[in-house]
Design an enzyme around this catalytic site. Structure first.
Site, mmCIF file in Angstrom:
data_model
loop_
_atom_site.group_PDB
_atom_site.id
_atom_site.type_symbol
_atom_site.label_atom_id
_atom_site.label_comp_id
_atom_site.label_asym_id
_atom_site.label_seq_id
_atom_site.Cartn_x
_atom_site.Cartn_y
_atom_site.Cartn_z
ATOM 1 N N GLU A 100 12.052 70.809 -27.531
ATOM 2 C CA GLU A 100 11.213 70.066 -28.473
ATOM 3 C C GLU A 100 11.828 68.708 -28.798
ATOM 4 O O GLU A 100 13.045 68.546 -28.734
ATOM 5 C CB GLU A 100 11.048 70.869 -29.774
ATOM 6 C CG GLU A 100 9.680 71.476 -29.972
ATOM 7 C CD GLU A 100 8.528 70.474 -30.132
ATOM 8 O OE1 GLU A 100 8.606 69.318 -29.661
ATOM 9 O OE2 GLU A 100 7.520 70.879 -30.746
ATOM 10 N N ASP A 101 10.980 67.784 -29.149
ATOM 11 C CA ASP A 101 11.469 66.471 -29.572
ATOM 12 C C ASP A 101 11.956 66.526 -31.018
ATOM 13 O O ASP A 101 13.011 66.018 -31.355
ATOM 14 C CB ASP A 101 10.386 65.399 -29.404
ATOM 15 C CG ASP A 101 9.020 65.820 -29.942
ATOM 16 O OD1 ASP A 101 8.907 66.913 -30.551
ATOM 17 O OD2 ASP A 101 8.057 65.060 -29.758
ATOM 18 N N ASP A 104 9.882 69.490 -37.577
ATOM 19 C CA ASP A 104 9.560 68.846 -38.844
ATOM 20 C C ASP A 104 9.243 69.951 -39.858
ATOM 21 O O ASP A 104 10.146 70.502 -40.478
ATOM 22 C CB ASP A 104 8.381 67.902 -38.568
ATOM 23 C CG ASP A 104 7.979 67.051 -39.758
ATOM 24 O OD1 ASP A 104 8.816 66.823 -40.633
ATOM 25 O OD2 ASP A 104 6.813 66.606 -39.807
ATOM 26 N N PHE A 153 9.463 58.805 -40.759
ATOM 27 C CA PHE A 153 8.621 59.005 -39.584
ATOM 28 C C PHE A 153 9.231 58.228 -38.424
ATOM 29 O O PHE A 153 9.389 57.006 -38.499
ATOM 30 C CB PHE A 153 7.184 58.561 -39.837
ATOM 31 C CG PHE A 153 6.267 59.035 -38.750
ATOM 32 C CD1 PHE A 153 5.789 60.333 -38.747
ATOM 33 C CD2 PHE A 153 5.916 58.182 -37.711
ATOM 34 C CE1 PHE A 153 4.977 60.790 -37.718
ATOM 35 C CE2 PHE A 153 5.094 58.647 -36.678
ATOM 36 C CZ PHE A 153 4.626 59.945 -36.696
ATOM 37 N N ARG A 166 5.854 55.826 -27.413
ATOM 38 C CA ARG A 166 6.617 56.881 -26.726
ATOM 39 C C ARG A 166 7.652 56.295 -25.773
ATOM 40 O O ARG A 166 8.682 56.912 -25.512
ATOM 41 C CB ARG A 166 5.678 57.795 -25.935
ATOM 42 C CG ARG A 166 4.757 58.656 -26.798
ATOM 43 C CD ARG A 166 4.126 59.745 -25.932
ATOM 44 N NE ARG A 166 2.963 60.374 -26.538
ATOM 45 C CZ ARG A 166 3.024 61.402 -27.392
ATOM 46 N NH1 ARG A 166 4.182 61.901 -27.739
ATOM 47 N NH2 ARG A 166 1.922 61.923 -27.891
HETATM 48 P P1 IMP Z 1 6.052 70.505 -37.044
HETATM 49 O O1 IMP Z 1 5.055 71.532 -36.618
HETATM 50 O O2 IMP Z 1 5.710 69.921 -38.367
HETATM 51 O O3 IMP Z 1 7.486 70.973 -36.971
HETATM 52 O O4 IMP Z 1 5.894 69.265 -36.098
HETATM 53 C C1 IMP Z 1 6.294 69.250 -34.817
HETATM 54 C C2 IMP Z 1 5.598 68.120 -34.065
HETATM 55 O O5 IMP Z 1 5.109 67.098 -34.950
HETATM 56 C C3 IMP Z 1 6.556 67.433 -33.156
HETATM 57 O O6 IMP Z 1 6.564 68.024 -31.888
HETATM 58 C C4 IMP Z 1 6.020 66.017 -33.109
HETATM 59 O O7 IMP Z 1 5.035 65.896 -32.106
HETATM 60 C C5 IMP Z 1 5.340 65.811 -34.433
HETATM 61 N N1 IMP Z 1 6.178 65.065 -35.374
HETATM 62 C C6 IMP Z 1 6.821 65.537 -36.455
HETATM 63 N N2 IMP Z 1 7.517 64.574 -37.081
HETATM 64 C C7 IMP Z 1 7.321 63.449 -36.367
HETATM 65 C C8 IMP Z 1 7.806 62.093 -36.494
HETATM 66 O O8 IMP Z 1 8.575 61.716 -37.395
HETATM 67 N N3 IMP Z 1 7.378 61.224 -35.542
HETATM 68 C C9 IMP Z 1 6.541 61.579 -34.532
HETATM 69 N N4 IMP Z 1 6.087 62.835 -34.363
HETATM 70 C C10 IMP Z 1 6.471 63.758 -35.274
HETATM 71 MG MG MG Z 2 5.256 67.026 -30.272
#
Ligand code: IMP
Ligand code: MG
Length: 177
Positions: A100-101, A104, A153, A166
């Protein structure tokens, strides 16, 4: 002046990213000795991290790609996670390392882990380049973690804002957000 400089500042530069990725890869190389490793790359954001990481792992491995979507295109999760593109190979018996990148809220990864477990892999671990613990809504174990960041962000190195940025070679933050 590069196209992004007005809107994006640097949070983690390319040298720092690559150095940390080499460390993670060395750890993965040690941990998966003698095992058949599959990197399960979560599209689209993790592609840049996954390819750099894979090049530094000194093991035979296979790559699978899986698309998930949790966003309506803004900066807040909708909480609804969908698989938009599934992997092509069965996962049963495989040692999966989900790439994963960023983690969050954790909602995407917890959904994904639950989904993957139902496919009976030999093991499932998680590698995430970034973690934003201040926003966590559910606890997900991150076995290989690149950097812990504050609640900002971020864009670049795979991460997008409305599908843009990206392709930046570093992790940046949106100025004025
Ligand atoms: P989560 O489900 O909230 O943990 O979010 C995971 C996904 O949200 C990541 O794979 C990203 O694609 C996107 N995401 C969360 N935070 C950021 C950010 O700060 N910048 C860009 N994409 C984000
Ligand atoms: Mg993502």
């Amino acid at each position: 002046m590069a196209f992004y400089e007005q809107d994006v500042g640097t949070l983690i530069d390319s040298e720092k990213l690559q150095a940390r990725i080499r460390e993670l890869a060395a750890q993965i190389t040690r941990d998966y000795q003698g095992k058949e490793l599959t990197l399960l790359v979560v599209l689209k954001g993790s592609v840049f991290f996954a390819t750099d990481l894979a090049k530094c792992i000194d093991l035979p491995l296979t790559l699978e790609f899986l698309g998930v979507s949790s966003y309506g295109g803004g900066t807040e999760t909708t909480g609804e996670v969908r698989i938009t593109l599934d992997a092509t190979k069965p996962m049963a018996g495989k040692h999966l390392l989900v790439i994963e990148d960023i983690i969050d809220t954790g909602l995407t990864m917890s959904f994904l882990l639950e989904n993957l477990r139902s496919r009976h892999p030999a093991s499932v671990k998680v590698a995430s380049l970034l973690e934003k613990p201040s926003r966590a809504r559910t606890k997900v174990p991150i076995d290989y973690k690149g950097f812990v960041i504050d609640d900002v962000f971020v864009v670049g190195y795979g991460l997008d804002f409305g599908e843009k940025y990206r392709n930046l070679p570093f992790i940046g933050f949106m100025k004025g957000k």
